[in-house]
Structures are given as C-alpha cells and as structure tokens.
Design a protein around this motif. Sequence first.
Motif, short mmCIF file in Angstrom:
data_model
loop_
_atom_site.label_atom_id
_atom_site.label_comp_id
_atom_site.label_asym_id
_atom_site.label_seq_id
_atom_site.Cartn_x
_atom_site.Cartn_y
_atom_site.Cartn_z
N ALA A 158 -23.41 29.89 -48.52
CA ALA A 158 -23.37 31.28 -49.00
C ALA A 158 -22.70 32.18 -47.96
N THR A 159 -22.11 33.24 -48.44
CA THR A 159 -21.62 34.28 -47.54
C THR A 159 -22.82 35.15 -47.15
N GLU A 160 -22.63 35.99 -46.14
CA GLU A 160 -23.72 36.89 -45.75
C GLU A 160 -24.09 37.82 -46.90
N CYS A 161 -23.10 38.29 -47.61
CA CYS A 161 -23.35 39.19 -48.75
C CYS A 161 -24.14 38.47 -49.84
N GLU A 162 -23.75 37.24 -50.17
CA GLU A 162 -24.47 36.46 -51.17
C GLU A 162 -25.91 36.21 -50.73
N ALA A 163 -26.07 35.88 -49.46
CA ALA A 163 -27.41 35.60 -48.93
C ALA A 163 -28.29 36.84 -49.02
N ARG A 164 -27.74 37.97 -48.65
CA ARG A 164 -28.49 39.23 -48.68
C ARG A 164 -28.86 39.60 -50.11
N GLN A 165 -27.89 39.53 -51.01
CA GLN A 165 -28.15 39.90 -52.41
C GLN A 165 -29.16 38.97 -53.07
N SER A 166 -29.01 37.68 -52.84
CA SER A 166 -29.91 36.73 -53.49
C SER A 166 -31.33 36.84 -52.95
N SER A 167 -31.47 37.05 -51.65
CA SER A 167 -32.83 37.19 -51.10
C SER A 167 -33.48 38.48 -51.60
N THR A 168 -32.70 39.53 -51.71
CA THR A 168 -33.22 40.79 -52.25
C THR A 168 -33.64 40.60 -53.71
N CYS A 169 -32.83 39.90 -54.46
CA CYS A 169 -33.15 39.65 -55.86
C CYS A 169 -34.47 38.90 -55.99
N LEU A 170 -34.63 37.84 -55.22
CA LEU A 170 -35.86 37.05 -55.30
C LEU A 170 -37.06 37.84 -54.80
N LYS A 171 -36.87 38.64 -53.76
CA LYS A 171 -37.96 39.48 -53.26
C LYS A 171 -38.39 40.48 -54.32
#
Length: 90
Positions: A70-83
């Motif tokens: 994942a890119t940093e942006c993908e990682a940030r967005q996906s973790s926010t989504c799951l949170k």
Amino acid sequence: MDDMSPRLRAFLSEPIGEKDVAWVDGISRELAINLVTKGFNKAYVLLGQFLLMHKNEAEFQRWIICCCGATECEARQSSTCLKEWCSCFL
C-alpha cells in the motif's frame, strides 16, 4: 463527517457482510489484487487483521504498506475507514 468521501460514506452506511476488500475506502484496484493474493479477499478479513492489531492505526498502516504494498495514502485511508466502521458498528 462533512469531509467524508462518498466511498467512505457508502462503506459506513451498512454492515460489512460479504463485501469484497475493494469496498474499503483507500483500497485501490492494485492493492485489492495484492490483498486478495495474500488471502484478504473480503472486507471482514481485512477488518479482522485490524482488530488483531487492537485497532492500532499506525501498526495497521505499517503492516499494509510493508506486507501488501500500500501507499501511505492508501494505508491512512483504509485504517481510517476501518476505525470509523468499528466506531459505528462495534
């Protein structure tokens, strides 16, 4: 909530059910392919990984970058989504 992307809003609008991993906000087509090849084919499987990491966003982001490409942006967005999903449904 006003700055929520349409994709995130759609994901949070209902339980995960049997949604493919590509439904998770921040997961690009390429990343979804990488995740599926590693056995993370459903959103609930990716959520399970997030929960195994005790909902630690930084740890999840490191994992999805290092292990899944994942890119940093993908990682940030996906973790926010799951949170956010956890906040709504757990």
